[in-house]
Motif scaffolding. Structure first.
Motif, PDB file in Angstrom:
ATOM      1  N   UNK A   1       0.810  -1.217   0.000  1.00  0.00           N
ATOM      2  CA  UNK A   1       0.000   0.000   0.000  1.00  0.00           C
ATOM      3  C   UNK A   1       0.839   1.260   0.000  1.00  0.00           C
ATOM      4  N   UNK A   2       2.157   1.127   0.199  1.00  0.00           N
ATOM      5  CA  UNK A   2       2.984   2.316   0.054  1.00  0.00           C
ATOM      6  C   UNK A   2       3.149   2.691  -1.403  1.00  0.00           C
ATOM      7  N   UNK A   3       3.168   1.682  -2.256  1.00  0.00           N
ATOM      8  CA  UNK A   3       3.386   1.936  -3.680  1.00  0.00           C
ATOM      9  C   UNK A   3       2.058   2.203  -4.404  1.00  0.00           C
TER      10      UNK A   3
ATOM     11  N   UNK B   1      -4.057  -0.678  -3.010  1.00  0.00           N
ATOM     12  CA  UNK B   1      -3.849  -1.970  -2.361  1.00  0.00           C
ATOM     13  C   UNK B   1      -4.332  -1.979  -0.928  1.00  0.00           C
ATOM     14  N   UNK B   2      -4.677  -0.830  -0.394  1.00  0.00           N
ATOM     15  CA  UNK B   2      -5.055  -0.721   1.010  1.00  0.00           C
ATOM     16  C   UNK B   2      -6.228  -1.638   1.362  1.00  0.00           C
ATOM     17  N   UNK B   3      -7.366  -1.404   0.704  1.00  0.00           N
ATOM     18  CA  UNK B   3      -8.526  -2.230   1.019  1.00  0.00           C
ATOM     19  C   UNK B   3      -8.426  -3.624   0.453  1.00  0.00           C
ATOM     20  N   UNK B   4      -7.685  -3.791  -0.639  1.00  0.00           N
ATOM     21  CA  UNK B   4      -7.548  -5.135  -1.191  1.00  0.00           C
ATOM     22  C   UNK B   4      -6.817  -6.022  -0.182  1.00  0.00           C
ATOM     23  N   UNK B   5      -5.809  -5.435   0.513  1.00  0.00           N
ATOM     24  CA  UNK B   5      -5.095  -6.226   1.524  1.00  0.00           C
ATOM     25  C   UNK B   5      -5.962  -6.454   2.744  1.00  0.00           C
TER      26      UNK B   5
ATOM     27  N   UNK C   1       2.568  -6.709   6.677  1.00  0.00           N
ATOM     28  CA  UNK C   1       3.454  -5.958   7.560  1.00  0.00           C
ATOM     29  C   UNK C   1       3.587  -4.535   7.063  1.00  0.00           C
ATOM     30  N   UNK C   2       3.276  -3.583   7.935  1.00  0.00           N
ATOM     31  CA  UNK C   2       3.415  -2.184   7.540  1.00  0.00           C
ATOM     32  C   UNK C   2       2.132  -1.570   7.023  1.00  0.00           C
ATOM     33  N   UNK C   3       1.032  -2.293   7.070  1.00  0.00           N
ATOM     34  CA  UNK C   3      -0.232  -1.750   6.580  1.00  0.00           C
ATOM     35  C   UNK C   3      -0.760  -0.732   7.580  1.00  0.00           C
ATOM     36  N   UNK C   4      -1.251   0.424   7.118  1.00  0.00           N
ATOM     37  CA  UNK C   4      -1.668   1.461   8.071  1.00  0.00           C
ATOM     38  C   UNK C   4      -2.883   1.082   8.917  1.00  0.00           C
TER      39      UNK C   4
END
Lengths: 195, 408, 167
Positions: free
Chosen positions: C105-107, C111-115, C127-130
């Motif tokens: 999701x940084x890139x 990808x935020x909600x997909x993850x 790892x690292x998801x807000x």
């Protein structure tokens, strides 16, 4: 000089127009008065001016929009004014799938409605879970609120929704004024955990 | 009373004296069930937090238990305003996996139905944007003409809304003459209504003031959020799956992709409006091509794939091969290849993708729907930050969020 | 000139060498696997490289393979190069005991909600998801429903008879 009458001179009475009008209840008529019993008048007035709350979640909501449209008009039954505040509405029409996440919301909306209130479950999903026999779908809203009329279909045709609405109107017309305070109704609400 | 619905006040909101407003799952009917908890400073939105999942029906888990031809009924309920597009997309995915090639007439009939569905979806979205700005009339006019589209669906498959239309390899029956008559009636009557709807909104001072400049998103942010469909085209990127990876003979048709500039609500409205005109033109071209088939070709309505397309019932009762094929298809004994396929079609809201992993059995091993609404709703927070509450409402309806597709 | 699959494969092999495995080309789409520590490096390479330029994340999803011991969860990325119209499928595997994968999701903001959806269904920890919370199911749910060992139906329902419903 008066203008000559051009309209309404050939038809003698409203029966010729082909419009169905509401029948008068039984009672005593006289010069300038009409006497009947209270519950007949109250039933008649209530049934022709129901204010529905369309709780539309999914596909059945689109069929409801078609029912509200001009082709299959819901307004001719008196239900023109749809409200979205439960405090102002009589009839909760739950249209669409209710997931377990949404169940408490339906219950809260039902609790906020004032008596007398009716509930109509439109569609297979609201009646019994529909085609979604899964871990996340409530298998019918009668798990959380008492329901008066179920309209099956996936989605039900607008004619079926209108038929369900007419059955609600029959229920409203024939309801006794003492029903909501009686023990059977209280027991029904107790079984749902509603005080 | 509200202890089962927890509304956590945002951090620091009491010190900053902001108001928390719950734009809750029970919207005024038309939009669908999703929740936004807004933190407001007066009328300006500082932060929103979106919650979805109020109509999560576990489609992907159900699909692991159903044979391929029964999953069509699930795809209906994804974007239920334009269910034929979802059905056709699923059939195209299965045909790609199974290696079935459809004849041209089937492709053209599919194009007619998909474009009618696209018109039907865009009509709902545009008229609801009108309702939210206060103009209820356009909605009522348009619902009357959607009934004509529903009548065409009824002639083809029997159902109005959740159509379950078509089979793997084609259609279940040939289009009747009544269906074509109704299509001609629609093509004759509808354009002037669309012109009226466009005239009602496109240069209407109130509508333009409410929608121009609100809810804007730039093309770079839209691409980073994986937007597709009219929302992306309104931001200026001309990506349309029908043109980039043509399916169902779309390469034989002549149409343009309307593109906006600023990605705001007005551009989204106008892009959808122009797409309705393009769809009408595509339907006319497809109808012309269908009418050019004469003789025996005019009766073709499915591919020649006896392993996957049920034979005629008359043949099942008289011929041996047809009986065996019928048995194999219904009982799930046909060999289907194992493999992974990703197929996407241009749905009403963007690229609707189907990722199908098959292990050679009757049911998929894994089926994933790439749902455009779910993906672009993430950007809502960034779009409305800093705007007024009334603009946020219009943005919500102009992004065309269909809850069925969002939660699946 | 459209970007051919072998050009993509050659460039990837040039950059990463033999760590990329399971090359496959099914139904026209190139697909490959990388070890899970390198997923961000591969995604960044595909994004930044001028010839490859896969700047659009079409889809991110998960799959559960209970038979692949030590690699039960698979996260599948579908990437798309809009200019050249090329697609690629990229997979990483993770074991069920420690299903940790670096977040994309940084890139890609999409990808935020997909993850979150993949976490909701399978329990894969990004790892690292807000904000890694459940997105589609109820927040109090204590299991990950799409894993193969869990059933589809709600086991506590009383109105449907499993014998009659043909499970």
């Amino acid at each position: 000089m008066a203008r000559p009458v051009r309209f309404n001179i050939l038809q003698k009475s409203t029966q010729d127009w082909g419009i169905n009008q509401v029948d008068m209840p039984e009672g005593h008529t006289g010069e300038g008065f009409f006497a009947t019993s209270l519950d007949k008048v109250v039933g008649l007035a209530r049934k022709n001016s129901m204010w529905p709350l369309p709780f539309a979640t999914s596909c059945c909501g689109i069929e409801f929009m078609a029912t509200m449209g001009s082709h299959y008009d819901l307004a001719r039954f008196g239900a023109e004014r749809v409200g979205f505040s439960p405090r102002q509405c009589d009839l909760l029409m739950v249209m669409g799938t209710i997931a377990k996440k949404m169940g408490p919301v339906v219950k809260q909306v039902y609790l906020q409605m004032a008596e007398p209130r009716w509930v109509m479950a439109v569609g297979a999903c609201a009646s019994s879970g529909g085609i979604f026999d899964t871990y996340s779908v409530l298998q019918g809203i009668d798990q959380v609120v008492p329901v008066d009329v179920y309209v099956p279909g996936c989605p039900p045709r607008p004619e079926a929704i209108l038929d369900g609405f007419m059955k609600i109107q029959d229920l409203v017309h024939n309801e006794s004024l003492r029903r909501r305070n009686g023990p059977k109704y209280k027991a029904l609400l107790e079984s749902y955990g509603i005080q | 009373m509200s202890d089962h619905i927890n509304i956590k006040l945002p951090e620091g909101s009491i010190e900053k004296q902001t108001t928390t407003l719950n734009l809750g799952p029970t919207h005024p009917a038309t939009h669908g069930v999703f929740q936004n908890i807004l933190e407001l400073d007066g009328e300006r939105i500082i932060k929103t937090e979106s919650t979805v999942g109020y109509i999560h029906r576990a489609f992907e888990k159900i699909a692991e238990r159903r044979p391929l031809y029964q999953i069509t009924t699930l795809t209906d309920r994804l974007n239920y305003c334009s269910s034929p597009i979802n059905n056709m997309g699923w059939h195209l995915t299965c045909e790609k996996l199974l290696g079935v090639k459809t004849p041209k007439r089937v492709d053209y009939l599919r194009v007619i139905i998909m474009e009618l569905a696209r018109i039907s979806d865009h009509l709902i979205c545009n008229s609801i944007v009108g309702v939210d700005t206060g103009a209820y009339t356009g909605f009522l006019y348009v619902m009357q003409y959607r009934e004509l589209i529903y009548e065409i669906y009824e002639e083809v498959c029997g159902s109005r809304l959740t159509t379950n239309m078509g089979r793997i390899g084609g259609f279940e029956r040939n289009f009747s003459d009544t269906a074509f008559l109704k299509l001609e009636k629609f093509l004759a009557e509808y354009p002037k209504v669309q012109q009226e709807l466009e005239d009602l909104f496109a240069r209407n001072r109130i509508f333009v003031e409410r929608t121009k400049g609100t809810g804007a998103i730039s093309a770079e942010r839209a691409l980073n959020y994986s937007f597709t469909g009219p929302n992306l085209r309104a931001a200026g990127v001309d990506y349309d799956v029908r043109v980039h990876s043509p399916y169902s003979s779309y390469e034989d048709f002549d149409f343009i992709i309307p593109v906006g500039t600023s990605g705001d609500n007005y551009d989204r409205f106008m892009v959808r409006n122009s797409e309705i005109w393009e769809s009408l033109s595509i339907i006319r071209q497809a109808y012309q091509k269908v009418q050019n088939f004469k003789g025996a070709e005019a009766d073709v309505y499915h591919a020649d794939a006896p392993e996957y397309y049920l034979p005629e019932k008359g043949d099942v009762y008289t011929k041996m091969e047809a009986l065996i094929w019928h048995f194999k298809i219904v009982m799930g004994e046909t060999e289907s290849p194992s493999g992974e396929v990703y197929m996407s079609v241009e749905g009403g809201n963007g690229e609707l993708g189907f990722y199908l992993i098959s292990d050679g059995g009757r049911t998929p091993y894994r089926l994933h729907f790439r749902r455009p609404c779910f993906i672009y709703y993430q950007a809502y927070e960034e779009i409305v930050r800093g705007s007024m509450l009334s603009d946020a409402i219009i943005t919500l309806s102009s992004m065309n969020l269909i809850a069925g597709e969002m939660d699946a | 000139m459209p970007l051919a699959n072998d050009v993509v494969k050659a460039k990837l092999l040039d950059q990463f060498g033999e760590v990329l495995t399971e090359w496959d080309e099914q139904y026209g789409m190139l697909s490959f696997t990388a070890p899970r520590e390198l997923n961000l490096k591969v995604l960044n390479f595909l994004y930044d490289s001028n010839e490859l330029s896969f700047k659009f994340l079409t889809d991110l999803t998960g799959v559960h393979y209970p038979d692949r011991k030590g690699e039960e969860f698979c996260v599948v990325y579908h990437l798309h190069n809009l200019v050249e119209n090329a697609r690629v499928r990229f997979k990483v595997y993770a074991p069920v005991e420690t299903p940790d994968i670096y977040t994309a999701s940084g890139l890609f903001s999409g990808a935020n909600w997909m993850e979150r959806e993949t976490y909701d269904f399978y329990g894969i920890n990004f790892v690292g998801h807000p904000n890694l919370k459940r997105v589609l199911n109820v927040d109090e749910m204590d299991y990950f429903p799409m894993r193969k060992e869990f059933p589809l139906e709600d086991q506590t329902r009383v109105d449907k008879d499993d014998e009659m419903f043909g499970r």
